[in-house]
Structure formats: C-alpha cells, structure tokens
Design a protein around this motif. Structure first.
Motif, PDB file in Angstrom:
ATOM      1  N   VAL A 106       1.105  -2.046   0.097  1.00 42.19           N
ATOM      2  CA  VAL A 106      -0.137   0.087   0.494  1.00 42.19           C
ATOM      3  C   VAL A 106       0.665   1.223  -0.125  1.00 42.19           C
ATOM      4  O   VAL A 106       1.823   2.005   0.866  1.00 42.19           O
ATOM      5  CB  VAL A 106      -0.259   0.653   1.198  1.00 42.19           C
ATOM      6  CG1 VAL A 106      -1.525   1.043   1.561  1.00 42.19           C
ATOM      7  CG2 VAL A 106      -1.935  -1.439   1.236  1.00 42.19           C
ATOM      8  N   THR A 107       0.586   2.293  -1.043  1.00 46.20           N
ATOM      9  CA  THR A 107       0.979   3.243  -0.742  1.00 46.20           C
ATOM     10  C   THR A 107       0.184   4.740  -0.696  1.00 46.20           C
ATOM     11  O   THR A 107      -0.643   4.331  -1.449  1.00 46.20           O
ATOM     12  CB  THR A 107       1.930   4.245  -1.651  1.00 46.20           C
ATOM     13  OG1 THR A 107       1.576   3.863  -3.065  1.00 46.20           O
ATOM     14  CG2 THR A 107       3.439   3.449  -1.888  1.00 46.20           C
ATOM     15  N   TRP A 108       0.051   5.766   0.175  1.00 46.33           N
ATOM     16  CA  TRP A 108      -0.848   6.852   0.081  1.00 46.33           C
ATOM     17  C   TRP A 108       0.149   8.414   0.243  1.00 46.33           C
ATOM     18  O   TRP A 108       1.138   8.146   0.778  1.00 46.33           O
ATOM     19  CB  TRP A 108      -1.193   6.559   1.871  1.00 46.33           C
ATOM     20  CG  TRP A 108      -2.538   7.701   1.767  1.00 46.33           C
ATOM     21  CD1 TRP A 108      -3.943   8.185   2.146  1.00 46.33           C
ATOM     22  CD2 TRP A 108      -1.788   9.161   2.597  1.00 46.33           C
ATOM     23  NE1 TRP A 108      -4.300   8.725   2.241  1.00 46.33           N
ATOM     24  CE2 TRP A 108      -3.117   9.819   3.258  1.00 46.33           C
ATOM     25  CE3 TRP A 108      -1.073   9.547   2.952  1.00 46.33           C
ATOM     26  CZ2 TRP A 108      -3.318  11.162   3.177  1.00 46.33           C
ATOM     27  CZ3 TRP A 108      -0.591  10.783   4.039  1.00 46.33           C
ATOM     28  CH2 TRP A 108      -2.329  11.732   4.053  1.00 46.33           C
ATOM     29  N   LEU A 109      -0.163   8.819  -0.592  1.00 40.36           N
ATOM     30  CA  LEU A 109       0.740  10.557  -1.199  1.00 40.36           C
ATOM     31  C   LEU A 109      -0.361  11.391  -1.180  1.00 40.36           C
ATOM     32  O   LEU A 109      -0.922  11.482  -1.630  1.00 40.36           O
ATOM     33  CB  LEU A 109       1.551  10.023  -2.401  1.00 40.36           C
ATOM     34  CG  LEU A 109       2.190  10.995  -2.668  1.00 40.36           C
ATOM     35  CD1 LEU A 109       3.188  11.202  -1.430  1.00 40.36           C
ATOM     36  CD2 LEU A 109       2.627  10.623  -4.250  1.00 40.36           C
ATOM     37  N   PRO A 110      -0.347  12.559  -0.200  1.00 40.24           N
ATOM     38  CA  PRO A 110      -1.254  13.356  -0.656  1.00 40.24           C
ATOM     39  C   PRO A 110      -0.323  14.222  -1.648  1.00 40.24           C
ATOM     40  O   PRO A 110       0.202  14.669  -1.502  1.00 40.24           O
ATOM     41  CB  PRO A 110      -1.601  14.019   1.106  1.00 40.24           C
ATOM     42  CG  PRO A 110      -0.158  13.275   2.221  1.00 40.24           C
ATOM     43  CD  PRO A 110       0.429  12.447   0.920  1.00 40.24           C
ATOM     44  N   LYS A 155       2.958   8.051   8.477  1.00 42.90           N
ATOM     45  CA  LYS A 155       3.387   9.232   7.434  1.00 42.90           C
ATOM     46  C   LYS A 155       5.611   8.848   7.619  1.00 42.90           C
ATOM     47  O   LYS A 155       5.510   8.510   8.671  1.00 42.90           O
ATOM     48  CB  LYS A 155       3.212  10.368   7.115  1.00 42.90           C
ATOM     49  CG  LYS A 155       2.303  10.699   6.745  1.00 42.90           C
ATOM     50  CD  LYS A 155       2.509  12.097   7.452  1.00 42.90           C
ATOM     51  CE  LYS A 155       0.784  13.360   5.755  1.00 42.90           C
ATOM     52  NZ  LYS A 155       1.066  14.695   5.693  1.00 42.90           N
ATOM     53  N   GLN A 206       6.601  13.119   3.087  1.00 44.24           N
ATOM     54  CA  GLN A 206       4.446  13.030   3.184  1.00 44.24           C
ATOM     55  C   GLN A 206       3.619  11.730   3.224  1.00 44.24           C
ATOM     56  O   GLN A 206       2.897  11.597   3.606  1.00 44.24           O
ATOM     57  CB  GLN A 206       3.971  14.175   2.382  1.00 44.24           C
ATOM     58  CG  GLN A 206       4.597  15.093   1.957  1.00 44.24           C
ATOM     59  CD  GLN A 206       4.296  15.711   3.451  1.00 44.24           C
ATOM     60  OE1 GLN A 206       2.768  15.774   3.940  1.00 44.24           O
ATOM     61  NE2 GLN A 206       4.813  17.118   4.304  1.00 44.24           N
ATOM     62  N   MET A 207       4.894  10.644   2.463  1.00 45.71           N
ATOM     63  CA  MET A 207       3.529   9.112   2.687  1.00 45.71           C
ATOM     64  C   MET A 207       3.310   8.692   3.815  1.00 45.71           C
ATOM     65  O   MET A 207       4.026   8.609   3.753  1.00 45.71           O
ATOM     66  CB  MET A 207       4.311   8.163   0.698  1.00 45.71           C
ATOM     67  CG  MET A 207       5.632   8.072   1.294  1.00 45.71           C
ATOM     68  SD  MET A 207       6.162   7.135  -0.211  1.00 45.71           S
ATOM     69  CE  MET A 207       4.952   5.862  -0.549  1.00 45.71           C
ATOM     70  N   MET A 208       2.151   7.560   2.801  1.00 49.29           N
ATOM     71  CA  MET A 208       2.339   6.981   4.376  1.00 49.29           C
ATOM     72  C   MET A 208       2.402   5.212   3.392  1.00 49.29           C
ATOM     73  O   MET A 208       1.604   5.349   2.071  1.00 49.29           O
ATOM     74  CB  MET A 208       0.789   6.797   4.607  1.00 49.29           C
ATOM     75  CG  MET A 208       0.545   8.112   5.394  1.00 49.29           C
ATOM     76  SD  MET A 208      -0.718   7.816   7.262  1.00 49.29           S
ATOM     77  CE  MET A 208      -1.990   7.588   6.096  1.00 49.29           C
ATOM     78  N   GLU A 209       2.834   5.122   4.321  1.00 49.61           N
ATOM     79  CA  GLU A 209       2.987   3.356   3.873  1.00 49.61           C
ATOM     80  C   GLU A 209       2.699   2.184   5.427  1.00 49.61           C
ATOM     81  O   GLU A 209       3.518   2.595   6.527  1.00 49.61           O
ATOM     82  CB  GLU A 209       4.392   3.594   3.211  1.00 49.61           C
ATOM     83  CG  GLU A 209       4.533   3.726   1.597  1.00 49.61           C
ATOM     84  CD  GLU A 209       5.300   3.132   0.710  1.00 49.61           C
ATOM     85  OE1 GLU A 209       6.027   2.519   0.132  1.00 49.61           O
ATOM     86  OE2 GLU A 209       6.846   3.517   1.627  1.00 49.61           O
TER      87      GLU A 209
END
Lengths: 176, 355
Positions: free
Chosen positions: A33-37, B8, B175-178
């Motif tokens: 998973v990755t989440w990038l705002p 983050k 800034q990203m979450m993993e």
C-alpha cells in the motif's frame, strides 16, 4: 494485481481520510500500500487530492498519473482528471455538486448524489463515505466483513463517537 | 505483517529516533518536514525528552552541537533552505568530531524555491555542507520503512565514527504513508570517553573544539579524520540492486526517483530491453565498486534525479567514464514519470556504447 486510485475534491471533503481508509483496508488485507497526499497551499480551501496504490507486488512509484479509479468530489477534480483515467477504469463522482456528465465513453461511470444523500441522512460531512461505500461495492476490492474493522482503526481515538455514523454512510453507498 | 502500521515517512522517522534513544530534538518548522517537529512535540515529553522549537535553524543546530558534546544522541530536521542555514553548524560538528543526526526533507530550490519534492541538495550533502575538508555520512531512504530503519542506522554510524549522519529524504517520502514495522532491534551503545560530562574531580577535563592555531596540529587533525573517512568508504557503502545481473542498461537512482525508475524498468523488460537498477542507500560513501562492477557488462547508464544532474558526476567518476551516462531529470519540485524514464532507457539502448 495493482489498483491505482486518485481521490480529489475540496479541502474539508474528507479526501485524505477516504484515501486513508482504503490504505488501511489494504494493510489489513496484507497488500502492499502507498498513500500520497498533495501538500501545500492548495490544501487551504482549494483542491486537495491523494493517490492510493493497492497491490500484490512491491510498489514502485507512489504517484498516480493514470488512475484505474477516480473519485471526484467537485467539478475542478473531474475536469482535471477525467482524461487521465485508464480505458476500462472507473469514475465515482458527487453528482449533487457536479452538474455535468462524464464525456468519456470508455470508462465505467458512477454518479452518486452523495452530498444530498448525506444531508438528508443527517450527516452532511460524510458524503465522501457514501461514495466510498459505492466504490467498495463496485470494485469488490475488499471483503465486506473487513469494513467495520477498518473504520474502527482509521477513525482517530478522539473521534470514536463518529464510528457508527461512518458505518451508516458507507452502508448507504453499499446499498446504491 | 501483523505488526505493521500506516505512518507518514516524517512520523516514522521521528518515532525511530525516539526508539534509537534520541531524547533531544531542536528544530524549526518548514514544509515538507514539519510533521517531524509536530510529532516530536507530542512524543518527547512522554519519554522525558527535550523538544525545543528554536528561534531559528541556526540556533537549533548550535543546540545540537551542545548536546552532542555532552555525548547524548541528538537530532535536528529541516528542509532545503533551512539546511543551508545550518551549514556553519555542520562544519563545526565535523571539526569537533561530534556524532549527530540531521534530517533534510528536500524541496525545490535554490533560494526559497518551492515546497514540492526535490533532490537538488545532493551536492550540498555529499560535497559542500560547509567550509573545510569534511564529509557527512549521507543516507537516502526510498520508503517509509527506510525513513525509520535508516534513522536507526544513522545514529549508530554517527556514534561509531563520531560524525554527522544526514538523512537526505525528499518531500514525497516524508509526506507519503506506507505500512511500516517499527521492530528496529537493539540499540547499540558506544562509550564516549571524550564527552564533556563533568570530571567529578576524577580525571582531566575533556575539550570539544574545532579551533587550532597551529597548522601542523590542524593538519594532523585533518589527516586523522580522513583516515576514518577511508575506512568508512571501504566498509559502509550500501546499495540495493534490482534486475542488474544481465542488465544492458543500468539505472542509478535514489529516493523517490528510484521508485519511479523501478516502474520504468519493469516496463522496459516487458519490451525486451534488459534494464536494471542500482539504488544507492548511502550517497556518501557512494557505492562506487557496485557501479564499477556493473560497468563491466552494461552498455550504458542512466541517472534519474530530481535535480539538474548532480549524482551523475559520482556515477561518471565511479565508472571512470568508461560507459555513456544519460541524465533523466526534472527539477524545481517536479518528478520524472515512469514514461519519461522509459524513453531515456530506450534511448540508452539505441545508442548502446556510443556516447
């Protein structure tokens, strides 16, 4: 299998939170998973977006240039990203705020009057979760029974009183 | 997988610092690293640590010098313009042979620049962090997991060699979450008999100082420091390879650029081009021997950077210009797309050994 998701709307519409929910679902399902705002001045009142990638393989770039799935919570978001959706992809948009039709014919289109539905149901700030519910149903990315667990995890400790409302909003979307 | 949490990069880094025994943090807010300070403002008081928002970046780095002199693990963080302000302190830390951890979550420059991700402080970190002959250990995380693990390693290397370790991250990784596992293992402890901790009347006092007005003496200090640097260059270079065994085209990239490159390499392989990746994890020491080895079989190299082309010089030096090195870059806060990297791989494949 890799799903590239882009979620876009005004700051305050829960765009980042929606992405966080999907990322947590992925985590609980042992996916990569990755989440990038998007970050910076555009978040103060302007358009915010976040990119979520859920994959069975290690993820390279966390950026989503061509989404498989787009959530557009306002018109500028649809205007900006409609052209980038991959052929055969999906767009979910808030049709109470966006009064134009999607022009692409090579993607699956899901208009959801989410803001109106949320207001009618008495939780006007949870339009994003209604759209999310519809997305979970149409993509079938995750087993339905994981949703409650994810909500409890993703809603912060001091807002646990909102867990039930979030569940209700997602349910509205699932039933659409 | 069960113990992984979503965090983050900036937050994982901050938590790892606490786990590594860092109880002193001095900083000043600046996008895109502000989460480091925000996280530690909440967290430090809970572990009886010191969080202090200094009046400026310069004040913060000088507070770091103070705590490092006392032999305690200490950290500061900033982003590019703020790191420039810390340059004087970085030179003093080196001159005093003090261990410290300095975080640079880079943004576009020069000057005030912008706030989007960049890697254009590569020269600053690996060459010119301040005046005088010195190096910092420079670690380049490419994931949220590495934001944590390289902080742990960074403190260890700093103590081991009495040097500053810089974590050279960028706005994306910050800034990203993993998913990240915070199982960091044991903290190694190092004796610091040189620290200024008070003599209790039991020993002669220690001096932490970078000043010598005797050139013969100052030269010896420099020579001794560079003996240590040589040992580090021999022992501490770290990198990761991806599909390099049979690669005709070798991409060299770090941080977020390496992740974009990975997509391009998979796409190139699907087109029948044998591409691979060497991802430096330590930028100083630079993994020269891995590149030299790759140059024996590769036709060409491609440097992918979020700058006008800085690391490309180290690649050319490492392979002694025996192969062409192409540059694939964006600047000012832009990130190359996998398609742009793929186009450069295809070009490298066409020209082959011709420069």
């Amino acid at each position: 299998m890799t799903t590239n998701i882009l979620i876009s709307g005004f700051g305050g519409q829960g765009v980042l939170f929606t992405g966080k929910f999907l990322a947590y679902e992925g985590l609980l399902e042992n996916k990569e998973v990755t989440w990038l705002p998007s970050y910076g001045p555009e978040m103060r009142g302007g358009t915010a977006n976040c990119a979520v990638i859920i994959s069975d393989e290690p993820i390279g770039s966390p950026l989503v240039t061509y989404p498989d799935v787009l959530i557009a919570m306002n018109l500028p978001s649809l205007d900006k990203f409609e052209k980038d959706i991959v052929p055969g992809g999906m767009v979910f948009y808030d049709s109470s705020l966006i009064d134009r039709k999607v022009t692409r014919s090579d993607i699956k289109v899901f208009p959801i009057p989410a803001t109106k539905m949320a207001s009618d149901a008495g939780f006007p700030t949870l339009a994003n979760m209604i759209v999310l519910g519809k997305l979970l149903k149409e993509t079938a990315m995750f087993p339905a029974e994981t949703i409650d667990k994810t909500i409890a995890k993703v809603v912060s400790a001091r807002k646990q009183n909102l867990v039930e409302l979030n569940k209700k909003a997602i349910q509205l979307g699932l039933e659409l | 997988m069960g113990d992984k949490v979503l965090m983050k990069g900036n937050e994982a880094l901050a938590e790892a610092a606490i786990m590594a025994g860092c109880r002193h943090y001095f900083g000043y807010p600046i996008t895109p690293q502000t989460e480091v300070a925000a996280y530690l403002a909440k967290r430090m008081p809970l572990v009886d640590g010191t969080f202090l928002q200094a009046e400026s970046e310069i004040a913060a780095i000088n507070m770091v010098i103070g705590v490092a002199s006392a032999g305690k693990r200490v950290m500061t963080s900033s982003s590019s313009p703020g790191i420039s302000l810390k340059s004087e302190g970085l030179s003093y830390l080196a001159g005093c042979d003090l261990p410290a951890l300095v975080i640079n979550v880079q943004r576009g420059g020069p000057g005030l620049g912008g706030i989007q991700p960049s890697q254009s402080d590569y020269f600053h970190a690996t060459r010119g962090a301040g005046h005088g002959d010195f190096h910092m250990l420079v670690l380049a995380p490419a994931s949220v997991q590495e934001m944590a693990s390289l902080v742990f390693k960074g403190f260890d290397l700093a103590d081991k060699y009495r040097m500053t370790t810089m974590i050279l991250a960028d706005g994306t990784i910050g800034q990203m979450m993993e998913p990240v596992s915070l199982d960091m293992g044991e903290v190694k402890h190092y004796d610091k008999p040189w620290a200024v901790t008070g003599t209790k009347g039991e020993r002669t006092h220690n001096i932490v100082n970078s000043l010598s007005l005797l050139p013969e003496e100052l030269e010896q200090w420099n020579f001794k420091r560079y003996e240590r640097y040589a040992e580090i260059e021999k022992n501490e270079a770290l990198y990761e390879s991806f599909l390099t065994e049979d690669a005709d085209i070798v991409i060299v990239a770090f941080g977020v650029a390496a992740r974009v490159a990975r997509n391009a390499i998979v796409a190139a392989r699907a087109k029948g081009i044998k591409a691979g990746l060497i991802r430096p994890i330590t930028l100083w020491p630079f993994p020269k021997s891995a590149l030299k080895e790759a140059a024996k079989t590769a036709k060409a190299f491609v440097s992918v950077e979020l700058s006008m082309g800085q690391m490309i010089e180290d690649i050319e030096l490492a392979i002694r210009c025996t192969r062409p090195v192409l540059l694939c870059n964006r600047a000012g806060g832009m990130i190359p797309t996998p398609e742009e990297v793929l186009a450069k791989i295809e070009k490298a494949d066409r020209i082959g050994g011709e420069n």
